[in-house]
Structure formats: C-alpha cells, structure tokens
Design an enzyme around this catalytic site. Sequence first.
Site, mmCIF file in Angstrom:
data_model
loop_
_atom_site.group_PDB
_atom_site.id
_atom_site.type_symbol
_atom_site.label_atom_id
_atom_site.label_comp_id
_atom_site.label_asym_id
_atom_site.label_seq_id
_atom_site.Cartn_x
_atom_site.Cartn_y
_atom_site.Cartn_z
ATOM 1 N N PHE A 16 43.772 40.781 26.644
ATOM 2 C CA PHE A 16 44.287 39.933 27.719
ATOM 3 C C PHE A 16 43.594 38.577 27.618
ATOM 4 O O PHE A 16 42.422 38.513 27.229
ATOM 5 C CB PHE A 16 44.001 40.584 29.082
ATOM 6 C CG PHE A 16 44.996 40.200 30.130
ATOM 7 C CD1 PHE A 16 46.103 40.993 30.391
ATOM 8 C CD2 PHE A 16 44.844 39.025 30.855
ATOM 9 C CE1 PHE A 16 47.037 40.621 31.343
ATOM 10 C CE2 PHE A 16 45.776 38.643 31.806
ATOM 11 C CZ PHE A 16 46.872 39.452 32.063
ATOM 12 N N GLN A 29 45.557 29.820 42.284
ATOM 13 C CA GLN A 29 46.034 29.874 40.909
ATOM 14 C C GLN A 29 47.543 29.630 40.883
ATOM 15 O O GLN A 29 48.268 30.211 41.683
ATOM 16 C CB GLN A 29 45.724 31.256 40.355
ATOM 17 C CG GLN A 29 45.746 31.352 38.862
ATOM 18 C CD GLN A 29 45.097 32.659 38.412
ATOM 19 O OE1 GLN A 29 45.526 33.733 38.809
ATOM 20 N NE2 GLN A 29 44.076 32.563 37.585
ATOM 21 N N HIS A 89 51.161 29.182 38.360
ATOM 22 C CA HIS A 89 51.815 29.468 37.096
ATOM 23 C C HIS A 89 52.752 28.297 36.824
ATOM 24 O O HIS A 89 53.406 27.824 37.746
ATOM 25 C CB HIS A 89 52.600 30.780 37.239
ATOM 26 C CG HIS A 89 52.984 31.378 35.944
ATOM 27 N ND1 HIS A 89 53.978 30.857 35.157
ATOM 28 C CD2 HIS A 89 52.507 32.450 35.278
ATOM 29 C CE1 HIS A 89 54.090 31.586 34.069
ATOM 30 N NE2 HIS A 89 53.206 32.556 34.119
ATOM 31 N N LEU A 92 58.982 34.332 38.562
ATOM 32 C CA LEU A 92 58.316 33.866 37.352
ATOM 33 C C LEU A 92 59.233 33.824 36.139
ATOM 34 O O LEU A 92 59.999 34.752 35.901
ATOM 35 C CB LEU A 92 57.173 34.818 37.009
ATOM 36 C CG LEU A 92 55.784 34.464 37.484
ATOM 37 C CD1 LEU A 92 54.776 35.392 36.843
ATOM 38 C CD2 LEU A 92 55.447 33.026 37.170
ATOM 39 N N GLU A 120 55.936 32.710 30.069
ATOM 40 C CA GLU A 120 55.555 31.599 29.191
ATOM 41 C C GLU A 120 56.109 31.798 27.786
ATOM 42 O O GLU A 120 56.143 30.865 26.983
ATOM 43 C CB GLU A 120 54.037 31.461 29.177
ATOM 44 C CG GLU A 120 53.541 31.025 30.549
ATOM 45 C CD GLU A 120 52.060 30.761 30.602
ATOM 46 O OE1 GLU A 120 51.642 29.689 30.153
ATOM 47 O OE2 GLU A 120 51.324 31.635 31.091
ATOM 48 N N ARG A 159 48.449 26.144 29.727
ATOM 49 C CA ARG A 159 49.036 26.280 31.060
ATOM 50 C C ARG A 159 48.664 25.105 31.984
ATOM 51 O O ARG A 159 49.520 24.531 32.643
ATOM 52 C CB ARG A 159 48.488 27.581 31.643
ATOM 53 C CG ARG A 159 49.245 28.146 32.775
ATOM 54 C CD ARG A 159 48.497 29.355 33.294
ATOM 55 N NE ARG A 159 49.081 30.577 32.808
ATOM 56 C CZ ARG A 159 48.956 31.747 33.448
ATOM 57 N NH1 ARG A 159 48.243 31.834 34.548
ATOM 58 N NH2 ARG A 159 49.515 32.818 32.975
ATOM 59 N N HIS A 211 50.409 31.529 42.711
ATOM 60 C CA HIS A 211 50.357 32.931 42.276
ATOM 61 C C HIS A 211 49.260 33.745 42.959
ATOM 62 O O HIS A 211 49.473 34.900 43.328
ATOM 63 C CB HIS A 211 50.144 32.941 40.763
ATOM 64 C CG HIS A 211 50.256 34.290 40.128
ATOM 65 N ND1 HIS A 211 51.376 35.081 40.285
ATOM 66 C CD2 HIS A 211 49.410 34.989 39.349
ATOM 67 C CE1 HIS A 211 51.199 36.214 39.618
ATOM 68 N NE2 HIS A 211 50.020 36.191 39.058
ATOM 69 N N ARG A 269 40.541 32.695 38.704
ATOM 70 C CA ARG A 269 40.383 34.132 38.460
ATOM 71 C C ARG A 269 40.693 34.490 37.019
ATOM 72 O O ARG A 269 41.675 34.029 36.446
ATOM 73 C CB ARG A 269 41.315 34.898 39.398
ATOM 74 C CG ARG A 269 41.311 36.398 39.220
ATOM 75 C CD ARG A 269 42.266 37.073 40.185
ATOM 76 N NE ARG A 269 43.644 36.666 40.006
ATOM 77 C CZ ARG A 269 44.489 37.197 39.112
ATOM 78 N NH1 ARG A 269 44.094 38.155 38.305
ATOM 79 N NH2 ARG A 269 45.728 36.758 39.032
#
Lengths: 594, 80
Positions: free
Chosen positions: A119, A240, A242, A252, A255, A286, A353, A398
């Site tokens: 991740f 946060q 996106h 969403l 990406e 991002r 988000h 985060r």
Amino acid sequence: MSIPVLKFDAVIVGAGGAGLRSAIQLSEAGLKTAVLSKVFPTRSHTVAAQGGVAASLGNSEEDHWTWHMYDTVKGSDWLGDQDAIEFMCKKANEVVVELEHYGMPFDRTDNGKIYQRPFGGHMSNFGEKPVRRSCAAADRTGHAMLHAMYQRNVKANTQFFVEWMALDLIRDEEGHVLGVTAMEMETGQIVIFHARATIFATGGAGRIFYSSTNAFINTGDGLGMAARAGIPLEDMEFWQFHPTGVAGAGVLITEGVRGEGGILRNSSKERFMERYAPNAKDLASRDVVSRAMATEIKEGRGCGVNKDYVLLDITHLDPATIMKRLPGIHEIGLQFAGVDCLKEPLPVVPTCHYQMGGIPTHYSGRVVMPKDGDMNSVVPGFYAGGECACASVHGANRLGTNSLLDLLVFGKSAGDSAVEDLKAGRAHRELPKDVADRTLARISALDNRKGGANVHETRLAMQRTMQDHAGVFRFGDMLKQGVAKILEVEKAARQLEIKDKSMAWNTARTEALEMENLIEVAKATMVSAEARKESRGAHVRDDAPDSAEFPNGRNDKEWLKHTLFSPVDNSISYKPVNMQPLTVEAVALKTRSY
Amino acid sequence: MERKDYERLRWRCIRRALLELDITLTRFLDNGFDRLNDEDQRAFVELADMEDYDLWDLLTGKAEVADPRLAPIVALLRKS
C-alpha cells in the site's frame, strides 16, 4: 416535563468500527453497555473502507512496528503525537489477530497466514523500500470487520439502540460526563442515557464539504455534541482530499483513470497539467494534481455555470480498453455525472475524504482538554475513538490503511480505559437539574420557529463555503473571507425551521439536528485553517510555498503544535506535539518527501 | 403507503453506508417511487433493506437479480 432515564454502566454513541470494538471490551467485562446508532450497525460508514488494515505481522516479508511507526510519523508530517503512534503501531498485530479470532475472513497466504498486500507509504527499514503490510478481506475489509464485531457483541449481550440519535452530551458543573440525551426516531421520544462511562465513536464529518466521498451519515454528531458541551476540537484544519471525485456527487474516480491516459482539461479544453508539471503532467502526484485543479478553478478557468469543476477526458482512449481496464468508470459517469465518458469528459473536483482532527484524546482513549494550566486534563467519564477522535496519530495527514487500525486500537483502548475506571469505582453521578434543557430547547425551537432558515439551503451554503474557501489548496485571502462567510452561515444554522412537526419518523427534524452538528465542525475547520500560516501535510497554503528556509512550506519553528479550537468563543489556542515515544527513540524532524 | 412507513423508508434510503447508494436511492425516492404500484413499492422496500454491497452489486450488474419481483425495480434504479 418528565423524561425517561435509562441507566447503563456505559453508553457508546456510534456503531461503526470504533463503537463496536469498544463495546466488546465493556460487554465482555460484564458491564451493562448500550450502543446508540442512527442506522443498523452494519450500515455504518466503516463499510466503505476497502483498502485494508495496517499491521506489521511480517507474514509476507520482514516487517517491524518501528518501521510502521516511522511511516506514520512521516505521513503525519511530524504533527502526530509519537507516544500515541508508538502505542497504535505496537498494538496493531494484537488487534488484527483478535479480529481474526472473532471470525474476520482475511485473505490468506497458501500456508494459511493472513495475506498482506503493498500500500502507498508502507515501507520497510525506515523508508527504504515498499513492504507488504496491509491485511484485507478482498475489497470488503470494513464490511467484513463490522460483521465480525457485531456478531461478537451480540454474543456478549451488548444492548443496541438502532435508529436512535444522540443529541447532547450531559456534563455536570464539575465537568464530569454523565451520558447523553437521545431521540428514538420511530417515536420522536427524548430519553436520557445515564452512564458511568460515555464513549463517542461517531465517525467523521466529511459532509461539511460540497464534494465529499463520505456517505450522508457523516455529519460530525459527536464533534457537535462535544463542542456544545464546551470541549475544544483539535487540528480541525487537516482534511484528506482525493483529486478526482465526480463534481456534484463526490463519488470517487480511481486514479487509475489518469494512469491509463486520462487528461485533465479546463474550460478552454487546455491540458493544464502541462503548465504545472511539464514532465509528469496528469500523472503528477496526488498533491500536485489537486493543487493545480484548485488553482484553475480559483482563477476562473473552471467549467460549468459556477465554474467550479474541471474535466477528466478519456474520450481519446479506445473504448474497449476503458471497459477492460477501468471497470465501473462508464457506469459511474452515467449514474453520477449523467455523462457517457466514452463520448464526453467527466466533471471532476478535489473531494474530501477523511478528517484527521477531532475530539482531543490521550492514547488511552480518554478525552482531554485544557484546565487549570494543564493542556491535557482528563474529562472524567468521557472517551472517544475512531475518526471523531484525535489521539493524535494522523497529525497533518493519514497514512493509508491506518484509519481501520485507528478504530480498532483506540476503540479497544477507550473500552479498556472505561472498564479500568469503572472497576476503580467510578459511580453514577447525580444528574444535573437542567439535564435535558438544552436538548428540549433545541427541539422546541425547531418545532416552533416561523420564518427561519431552510435546512437544505443552509447546508448547501455551508458546503459551498467550505469547498470554495477551505478546500484542498488554500489561499490566505479566501480563508479570511471564509471565516466571515461561515459565521454568517452559522447565524442561519442557529435559526433553522422545519415544516414537518410530527413526532414519529420526522426525518426533517433529524436532518436539522445533524445540521446543527455540521456547522460546529465547519466553523472549527475554517477558523483553524485560517489561523495556521504554514503548509503541513494536507493543509497547503498558497502563501506558504516551498522554500529553502521552509521546505514544502512547513515551519517547525512556529507551527509544530496542535490547534485547539474553542467553540465557546471561536478562539484558538495551541498545545505542543508529543515528540517523545513511549520506549523507542523519537523519529527526528526532517523534510517529508516521497 | 402511510406517512410513518414512508418516512422510515426515507431514512433507510438517505442514510446508507455507501455514498453511491445514498445518491441513487434518494434520487429514486424523490423521482419515481410515487409512481410505483403497491407491489413494486413493497419490492423497493425489500431492496432498501438489503446490505449495501449486495444491493450495489445488483445495481451495477455484478450480481444477477434472482427474485423476479425485484427485477423491474432494479432495472428502474439502474436507469434512474
């Protein structure tokens, strides 16, 4: 007016991941525990978490909690408290294995261990190379987690109050928390939940923004209740975002669309990323993409009647490739933008988000606030965990998959601390005489007001103000105007009017009560963001750019501190970041770069 | 449908776990539900009671509708 009183050892507000996890601790300790939820527990927003939960089990390759801790501190841009971060990363293996024992169907390796996948931001050996640390149950991790914990609670005799909304925190003159007032939606009846321990696990408040990936339920009820009871909110400027949510809907867009060749365009169809990132263009990081989109919109090159979104164009790609490599994107375009993305570009906007800030807590899950010179004085009887709380482990941003870890670790920790305090003798304290006055006054005002503000219009005004003035990329002048505007919206939010006066299932009333919570969060966010004159993590200001003196615009000399927004007088104070872990050496300050 | 039943249904449509369902179900409730006959309204209530991912899989065609009573409503929701 006589109001029924229900007495419990503990009352937990919210039945998502954090609420269910803390309830297990309390019920299994033999304590009489009530959990209140606006919806059936397995319909909580934790369901939407797909990515997984981080734990350095090392099932696939070598890993260590200190490496996880390093990634979390770095992700937080050094605003996270290092004692809390150590606590969480060290506890991760324990809570994940417990979950496995509750029946959580984690993906497995061939030899039967929990399978771990890579991740973003998960690295081994203090940032050296990627490591597989995320434990998942296909793409339904949050959903599977809630089911496993709900079943465990049923077994432990936790008492659920489903489709109940908590309305106000009950505090006595000495500041002890004694429970909540709540409304049963089916009847409209107000009830007092009198408890020895009160735990908030109410989730985030992402609906303060116009564009949000959060479900409609995320209305910051716990933060609103805490604020009305005089408890400050910590680090609320950090949200946060996106880069690509469907404009007007928030759903969403992965990406991967840009990865497959999608191009961002402004109102004159210009491929604007060429100006901001000449090499990477639409594949820039991002942060860079989000900032470029926000700048285009701010400078009037956005699209649509309000010029408030840009376009994501994939019309030049082979339709067969789109359908094969980007499954679902065609459907999302049709359903949520009314656009056939094979023929027309999709309207997109940076989308909120996750909320990093919240109700200030110690890593034990106890709520803390300034009192008599102590910045972290415990609020007796009050605990919080999950997205509504600020431990603070996420700091200014985060790390991916730490949200599910947060709700497991701090849900459990809040439950354990409550058990410890109750076993040490914390008793039911006498309810104040005016225990439900605030709640009854709020309900009565809603029911009787004429010529007040419309709930839908007020919510929209708040969401537009937050999106335009405190979005993903922030501008000093816009933030200043934003503070004035949100205080205007607050006036309307204090004067809401509803047409439906019925008692049973009055959804108009419930939405008005939610709006009164949202506005507390919106105000805290705007004021805190305007006040922080640096860029750090997810709080990025145009007037605090990257420089030799302040890399990434971060100014540790002046701003390495937590914001505390006081709802009593809209004032700001600050408290130091805890840079001292519990047992290991501190992660020293350095520039955050990936 | 009685007011109380409708409002209960409304709450269960406007407060889902997934944003996608919040939007889809709220939109349908506001623009189409009234025109359904009693039987179809009952079928919609049944769908709204489903777990979020189960329902979302039906609406996106990832799962097939097994119950013929629900099929027309799923088709309408897909088009809404």
